[in-house]
Scaffold this motif. Structure first.
Motif, PDB file in Angstrom:
ATOM      1  N   PHE A 253       0.793  -1.225   0.000  1.00 19.67           N
ATOM      2  CA  PHE A 253       0.000   0.000   0.000  1.00 19.67           C
ATOM      3  C   PHE A 253       0.831   1.284   0.000  1.00 19.67           C
ATOM      4  O   PHE A 253       0.333   2.336  -0.411  1.00 19.67           O
ATOM      5  CB  PHE A 253      -0.946   0.005   1.205  1.00 19.67           C
ATOM      6  CG  PHE A 253      -2.085  -0.961   1.072  1.00 19.67           C
ATOM      7  CD1 PHE A 253      -3.183  -0.671   0.279  1.00 19.67           C
ATOM      8  CD2 PHE A 253      -2.047  -2.185   1.723  1.00 19.67           C
ATOM      9  CE1 PHE A 253      -4.227  -1.560   0.146  1.00 19.67           C
ATOM     10  CE2 PHE A 253      -3.090  -3.089   1.606  1.00 19.67           C
ATOM     11  CZ  PHE A 253      -4.187  -2.775   0.808  1.00 19.67           C
ATOM     12  N   LYS A 260      -5.654   0.928  -3.665  1.00 22.77           N
ATOM     13  CA  LYS A 260      -5.960   1.876  -2.591  1.00 22.77           C
ATOM     14  C   LYS A 260      -6.297   1.123  -1.307  1.00 22.77           C
ATOM     15  O   LYS A 260      -6.639  -0.059  -1.320  1.00 22.77           O
ATOM     16  CB  LYS A 260      -7.129   2.767  -3.007  1.00 22.77           C
ATOM     17  CG  LYS A 260      -6.821   3.638  -4.212  1.00 22.77           C
ATOM     18  CD  LYS A 260      -8.008   4.505  -4.589  1.00 22.77           C
ATOM     19  CE  LYS A 260      -7.696   5.388  -5.799  1.00 22.77           C
ATOM     20  NZ  LYS A 260      -8.851   6.234  -6.178  1.00 22.77           N
ATOM     21  N   LEU A 261      -6.229   1.854  -0.187  1.00 28.69           N
ATOM     22  CA  LEU A 261      -6.526   1.264   1.114  1.00 28.69           C
ATOM     23  C   LEU A 261      -7.956   0.744   1.198  1.00 28.69           C
ATOM     24  O   LEU A 261      -8.250  -0.148   1.999  1.00 28.69           O
ATOM     25  CB  LEU A 261      -6.285   2.289   2.224  1.00 28.69           C
ATOM     26  CG  LEU A 261      -4.837   2.442   2.702  1.00 28.69           C
ATOM     27  CD1 LEU A 261      -4.711   3.617   3.654  1.00 28.69           C
ATOM     28  CD2 LEU A 261      -4.366   1.161   3.387  1.00 28.69           C
ATOM     29  N   THR A 262      -8.834   1.281   0.361  1.00 25.29           N
ATOM     30  CA  THR A 262     -10.222   0.811   0.372  1.00 25.29           C
ATOM     31  C   THR A 262     -10.324  -0.657  -0.041  1.00 25.29           C
ATOM     32  O   THR A 262     -11.309  -1.319   0.259  1.00 25.29           O
ATOM     33  CB  THR A 262     -11.084   1.661  -0.578  1.00 25.29           C
ATOM     34  OG1 THR A 262     -10.451   1.726  -1.872  1.00 25.29           O
ATOM     35  CG2 THR A 262     -11.224   3.084  -0.049  1.00 25.29           C
ATOM     36  N   LYS A 263      -9.294  -1.168  -0.729  1.00 28.11           N
ATOM     37  CA  LYS A 263      -9.261  -2.572  -1.142  1.00 28.11           C
ATOM     38  C   LYS A 263      -9.062  -3.508   0.060  1.00 28.11           C
ATOM     39  O   LYS A 263      -9.256  -4.720  -0.056  1.00 28.11           O
ATOM     40  CB  LYS A 263      -8.121  -2.792  -2.137  1.00 28.11           C
ATOM     41  CG  LYS A 263      -8.507  -2.664  -3.595  1.00 28.11           C
ATOM     42  CD  LYS A 263      -9.119  -3.960  -4.092  1.00 28.11           C
ATOM     43  CE  LYS A 263      -9.268  -3.928  -5.603  1.00 28.11           C
ATOM     44  NZ  LYS A 263      -9.826  -5.197  -6.105  1.00 28.11           N
ATOM     45  N   MET A 264      -8.663  -2.945   1.190  1.00 31.14           N
ATOM     46  CA  MET A 264      -8.366  -3.784   2.355  1.00 31.14           C
ATOM     47  C   MET A 264      -9.595  -4.567   2.804  1.00 31.14           C
ATOM     48  O   MET A 264      -9.472  -5.681   3.324  1.00 31.14           O
ATOM     49  CB  MET A 264      -7.852  -2.909   3.498  1.00 31.14           C
ATOM     50  CG  MET A 264      -7.147  -3.688   4.592  1.00 31.14           C
ATOM     51  SD  MET A 264      -5.657  -4.530   3.983  1.00 31.14           S
ATOM     52  CE  MET A 264      -5.386  -5.712   5.306  1.00 31.14           C
ATOM     53  N   GLY A 265     -10.769  -3.992   2.611  1.00 37.05           N
ATOM     54  CA  GLY A 265     -11.996  -4.698   2.974  1.00 37.05           C
ATOM     55  C   GLY A 265     -12.160  -5.987   2.190  1.00 37.05           C
ATOM     56  O   GLY A 265     -12.512  -7.037   2.748  1.00 37.05           O
TER      57      GLY A 265
END
Length: 426
Positions: A253, A260-265
């Motif tokens: 990241f 993006k960090l939103t992919k962490m979910g």
């Protein structure tokens, strides 16, 4: 009658293609009810099978693999391997093998390896003129080889099932056979490429080489951090896995920055999905294994194998054949939990070290991952390559031969599995 009910129900449900975890628990519950065992006892055995600090390393290994997979590590490892070996005849196929070796050392999962590397390499190889069955065969065989390269969560499962065999020793025990198998696959890949006149790889622009090597090495440092922490004694396996996952998070990241960090979910969702399947299999396998022990099936199998022949070489051969056959009809994780308490005492009786047996077991079951009728990696590779299982299996014949030879080398040359543990661990 109890033995017949337990094993008969298991085999019938397996033939009916019921998911393996449900097969194990239904067979266990049916037998428990027949034997008037309090079902709470079976539930307790499932919980007990999961009540291990060592197993905490598995979610971190899975998380690290998912992060690196989503973050483009497979593409970078392919580019890294291409710089090293892609210029040879059949270079793209050899890049496939090398990339799978690298990726297997990060993810520890043959299925993730096939899905990630295969989805890039198989279409690329077909586009450059490689036969489809060859492209898929190279991918799935090298992915199966990757489970031998540390860190491997399957080794952790074996350690738990075997009663606490050193995970560091198991990791190091699988390293030399895994590397030798990778070299053997590179050789057979090159020989077939020359025979079929497959193309040479495209040369890499010299100005891009430093960047490609740097990005590849950053990804491979995940393995160095995990293994270095374990072998140095600074970290436990679980701590090393957690630090490896944190490193993978930072590199993906904040260095690669492809996602993006939103992919962490999504990454966490995939991790929990994989983890739930693994832990459910371990839990149900523990209940099934409890009944096997209660019915003295492991002792019966041990006595039978030893009584067939007093020759240890023959007994080891029978162990190998049993594992290869079981690997064809069952997935790796539940089979490790079920087969270990049955066959490990036999192996010890004929003089095998538990680490030696563990490496042999994982290698035999790795062959099963690409063998019909239940080879999960074979199915995934065939789906990516849009090939029927029969055609892929035919194309795999030279690769099967290489892997079987390696199985027998590991079985009868203990130093292949024990040299590195003796040097680096003990």
């Amino acid at each position: 009658m109890e033995t017949f009910l337990l094993l008969g129900t298991f085999v019938i449900l397996l033939i009916l293609r019921v998911p393996i975890a449900l097969t194990l628990i239904v067979a266990s519950l049916a037998t428990g009810l027949y034997m008037n065992i309090d079902l709470a006892t079976l539930i307790q055995q499932m919980v007990e099978g999961l009540n291990s600090f060592t197993l905490l390393a598995i979610p971190f290994f899975i998380l690290a693999g998912e992060i690196m997979n989503e973050g483009g590590i497979s593409r970078r490892l392919i580019n890294f391997a291409n710089v090293i070996i892609g210029w040879l005849r059949g270079g793209l196929a050899m890049v496939n093998v090398l990339a799978s070796t690298f990726f297997g050392g990060i993810s520890g999962s043959a299925l993730a390896d096939t899905s990630s590397v295969g989805s890039v390499m198989i279409p690329m190889m077909k586009k450059q003129g490689y036969d489809s069955d060859y492209a898929v065969s190279v991918t799935v065989s090298s992915s199966a080889q990757g489970v031998m390269i540390p860190p491997s969560h399957n080794m952790i499962i074996f350690s738990t099932a075997a009663g606490g065999v050193s995970i560091g020793s198991l990791f190091m025990g699988g390293l030399l056979p895994g590397l030798l198998l990778g070299i053997a696959l590179l050789i057979i890949t090159y020989m077939l490429a020359r025979k079929r006149n497959y193309p040479k790889g495209q040369p890499v622009d010299k100005k891009d080489i430093p960047r490609i090597l740097g990005e590849g090495i950053l990804g491979l440092l995940t393995i160095v951090i995990i293994m270095g922490g374990i072998l140095s004694g600074y970290f436990t396996v679980t701590e090393s896995a957690a630090i490896g996952a944190l490193y993978a998070f930072i590199i993906t990241f904040f260095v690669y920055r492809d996602i993006k960090l939103t992919k962490m979910g999504i990454i966490l969702k995939n991790t929990f999905k994989t983890l739930s399947m693994v832990l459910f299999l371990i839990g149900t396998s523990s209940a099934f294994g409890y009944l096997l022990t209660l019915l003295r099936i492991p002792a019966l199998v041990a006595d039978t194998l030893i009584n067939i022949s007093p020759n240890s070489a023959i007994t080891i051969l029978m162990i190998v054949v049993i594992l290869l056959l079981l690997g064809m009809i069952m997935d790796m994780a539940p089979l490790i939990v079920i087969a270990t308490p049955i066959l490990l005492p036999v192996a010890i009786d004929v003089g095998m070290d538990p680490v030696h047996f563990g490496v042999l077991l994982i290698l035999c079951l790795a062959v099963g991952l690409i063998t019909p009728p239940v080879g999960t990696v074979l199915f995934v590779g065939s789906a990516i390559g849009k090939l029927p299982i029969e055609k892929t299996s035919k194309g795999l014949l030279p690769f099967y031969a290489v892997m079987i030879v390696m199985v027998f080398l590991v079985a009868y040359i203990p130093s292949l599995s024990l040299y590195f543990p003796n040097v680096f661990v003990e």
